[in-house]
Design a protein around this motif. Structure first.
Motif, PDB file in Angstrom:
ATOM      1  N   VAL A   1      16.105  43.724  65.025  1.00  0.00           N
ATOM      2  CA  VAL A   1      16.149  42.271  65.171  1.00  0.00           C
ATOM      3  C   VAL A   1      16.915  41.685  63.987  1.00  0.00           C
ATOM      4  N   ALA A   2      16.418  41.951  62.784  1.00  0.00           N
ATOM      5  CA  ALA A   2      17.065  41.432  61.585  1.00  0.00           C
ATOM      6  C   ALA A   2      16.537  42.164  60.365  1.00  0.00           C
ATOM      7  N   THR A   3      17.383  42.277  59.354  1.00  0.00           N
ATOM      8  CA  THR A   3      16.973  42.841  58.073  1.00  0.00           C
ATOM      9  C   THR A   3      17.481  41.961  56.950  1.00  0.00           C
ATOM     10  N   ILE A   4      16.826  42.095  55.806  1.00  0.00           N
ATOM     11  CA  ILE A   4      17.247  41.365  54.615  1.00  0.00           C
ATOM     12  C   ILE A   4      17.085  42.284  53.423  1.00  0.00           C
ATOM     13  N   SER A   5      18.125  42.371  52.609  1.00  0.00           N
ATOM     14  CA  SER A   5      18.081  43.249  51.450  1.00  0.00           C
ATOM     15  C   SER A   5      17.365  42.570  50.294  1.00  0.00           C
ATOM     16  N   SER A   6      17.090  43.346  49.269  1.00  0.00           N
ATOM     17  CA  SER A   6      16.439  42.785  48.094  1.00  0.00           C
ATOM     18  C   SER A   6      17.317  41.724  47.440  1.00  0.00           C
ATOM     19  N   GLY A   7      18.615  41.815  47.655  1.00  0.00           N
ATOM     20  CA  GLY A   7      19.538  40.833  47.099  1.00  0.00           C
ATOM     21  C   GLY A   7      19.748  39.632  47.992  1.00  0.00           C
ATOM     22  N   GLY A   8      19.140  39.662  49.178  1.00  0.00           N
ATOM     23  CA  GLY A   8      19.223  38.518  50.081  1.00  0.00           C
ATOM     24  C   GLY A   8      20.259  38.636  51.183  1.00  0.00           C
ATOM     25  N   SER A   9      20.960  39.731  51.255  1.00  0.00           N
ATOM     26  CA  SER A   9      21.935  39.909  52.333  1.00  0.00           C
ATOM     27  C   SER A   9      21.201  40.134  53.643  1.00  0.00           C
ATOM     28  N   THR A  10      21.670  39.447  54.687  1.00  0.00           N
ATOM     29  CA  THR A  10      20.992  39.532  55.983  1.00  0.00           C
ATOM     30  C   THR A  10      21.872  40.204  57.027  1.00  0.00           C
ATOM     31  N   ASN A  11      21.193  40.771  58.009  1.00  0.00           N
ATOM     32  CA  ASN A  11      21.874  41.414  59.128  1.00  0.00           C
ATOM     33  C   ASN A  11      21.074  41.114  60.375  1.00  0.00           C
ATOM     34  N   TYR A  12      21.756  40.640  61.408  1.00  0.00           N
ATOM     35  CA  TYR A  12      21.089  40.274  62.650  1.00  0.00           C
ATOM     36  C   TYR A  12      21.695  41.013  63.831  1.00  0.00           C
ATOM     37  N   ALA A  13      20.846  41.293  64.818  1.00  0.00           N
ATOM     38  CA  ALA A  13      21.373  41.751  66.095  1.00  0.00           C
ATOM     39  C   ALA A  13      22.133  40.578  66.728  1.00  0.00           C
TER      40      ALA A  13
ATOM     41  N   LEU B   1       8.302  30.491  67.074  1.00  0.00           N
ATOM     42  CA  LEU B   1       7.234  31.224  66.400  1.00  0.00           C
ATOM     43  C   LEU B   1       7.746  31.673  65.044  1.00  0.00           C
ATOM     44  N   ARG B   2       6.834  31.843  64.115  1.00  0.00           N
ATOM     45  CA  ARG B   2       7.181  32.372  62.803  1.00  0.00           C
ATOM     46  C   ARG B   2       6.319  33.586  62.530  1.00  0.00           C
ATOM     47  N   LEU B   3       6.969  34.711  62.341  1.00  0.00           N
ATOM     48  CA  LEU B   3       6.275  35.931  61.984  1.00  0.00           C
ATOM     49  C   LEU B   3       6.337  36.122  60.478  1.00  0.00           C
ATOM     50  N   SER B   4       5.290  36.708  59.944  1.00  0.00           N
ATOM     51  CA  SER B   4       5.301  37.065  58.534  1.00  0.00           C
ATOM     52  C   SER B   4       4.758  38.482  58.382  1.00  0.00           C
ATOM     53  N   CYS B   5       5.174  39.133  57.327  1.00  0.00           N
ATOM     54  CA  CYS B   5       4.742  40.502  57.071  1.00  0.00           C
ATOM     55  C   CYS B   5       4.629  40.703  55.574  1.00  0.00           C
ATOM     56  N   ALA B   6       3.449  41.092  55.150  1.00  0.00           N
ATOM     57  CA  ALA B   6       3.197  41.315  53.727  1.00  0.00           C
ATOM     58  C   ALA B   6       3.041  42.802  53.466  1.00  0.00           C
ATOM     59  N   ALA B   7       3.720  43.275  52.445  1.00  0.00           N
ATOM     60  CA  ALA B   7       3.630  44.671  52.033  1.00  0.00           C
ATOM     61  C   ALA B   7       2.669  44.786  50.868  1.00  0.00           C
ATOM     62  N   SER B   8       1.849  45.826  50.906  1.00  0.00           N
ATOM     63  CA  SER B   8       0.902  46.056  49.815  1.00  0.00           C
ATOM     64  C   SER B   8       0.841  47.545  49.530  1.00  0.00           C
ATOM     65  N   GLY B   9       0.167  47.872  48.439  1.00  0.00           N
ATOM     66  CA  GLY B   9       0.064  49.262  48.051  1.00  0.00           C
ATOM     67  C   GLY B   9       1.023  49.582  46.920  1.00  0.00           C
ATOM     68  N   THR B  10       1.260  50.861  46.747  1.00  0.00           N
ATOM     69  CA  THR B  10       2.165  51.310  45.690  1.00  0.00           C
ATOM     70  C   THR B  10       3.593  51.225  46.197  1.00  0.00           C
ATOM     71  N   ILE B  11       4.279  50.195  45.738  1.00  0.00           N
ATOM     72  CA  ILE B  11       5.630  49.933  46.223  1.00  0.00           C
ATOM     73  C   ILE B  11       6.621  50.149  45.098  1.00  0.00           C
ATOM     74  N   PHE B  12       7.510  51.062  45.308  1.00  0.00           N
ATOM     75  CA  PHE B  12       8.588  51.244  44.362  1.00  0.00           C
ATOM     76  C   PHE B  12       9.707  50.288  44.748  1.00  0.00           C
ATOM     77  N   SER B  13      10.852  50.547  44.314  1.00  0.00           N
ATOM     78  CA  SER B  13      11.949  49.622  44.549  1.00  0.00           C
ATOM     79  C   SER B  13      12.226  49.463  46.041  1.00  0.00           C
ATOM     80  N   ILE B  14      12.239  48.219  46.507  1.00  0.00           N
ATOM     81  CA  ILE B  14      12.490  47.930  47.920  1.00  0.00           C
ATOM     82  C   ILE B  14      13.980  47.682  48.126  1.00  0.00           C
ATOM     83  N   ALA B  15      14.543  48.415  49.057  1.00  0.00           N
ATOM     84  CA  ALA B  15      15.948  48.193  49.387  1.00  0.00           C
ATOM     85  C   ALA B  15      16.094  47.052  50.388  1.00  0.00           C
ATOM     86  N   ALA B  16      15.225  47.063  51.381  1.00  0.00           N
ATOM     87  CA  ALA B  16      15.328  46.044  52.422  1.00  0.00           C
ATOM     88  C   ALA B  16      14.019  45.949  53.185  1.00  0.00           C
TER      89      ALA B  16
END
Length: 115
Positions: free
Chosen positions: A47-59, A17-32
């Motif tokens: 489960v997993a995170t990804i920083s604005s610079g592309g660094s990933t972290n997984y369980a 499966l592929r999940l997607s998530c779109a953020a909207s609204g007033t968004i200031f600088s996103i860290a991750a």
């Protein structure tokens, strides 16, 4: 900030499966951005995170099976889930953390892995 997740559903063990998530609204600088999940009777877990610079972290349980990616221009994060197992069944929540450390959460999308 609003987070809208898509892509949950029913899949057989071993499927994808592929999940997607779109953020909207007033968004200031996103860290991750990232994904967390909560199975019935259990606490929410990373489960997993990804920083604005592309660094990933997984369980540990997801390493090698799940891949997180993001489109910074679209403020969208994706989670490609392969080789799904019944224990992956959970509500998956999208998360955005801004540079001030504030967390935003989507409503969640249900993933059910069952034959």
């Amino acid at each position: 900030v609003q987070l809208q997740a898509f892509g949950g559903g029913l899949v057989q063990p071993g499927g994808s499966l592929r999940l997607s998530c779109a953020a909207s609204g007033t968004i200031f600088s996103i860290a991750a951005m990232g994904w967390y999940r909560q199975a019935p009777g259990k606490q929410r877990e990373l489960v997993a995170t990804i920083s604005s610079g592309g660094s990933t972290n997984y369980a540990d349980s997801e390493k090698g099976r799940f891949t997180i990616s993001r489109d910074n221009a679209k403020n969208t994060v994706y989670l490609q889930m392969n080789s799904l197992k019944p224990e992956d069944t959970a509500v998956y929540y999208c998360n955005l953390r801004n540079s001030y450390g504030k967390d935003y959460w989507g409503k969640g999308t249900l993933v059910t892995v069952s034959s």
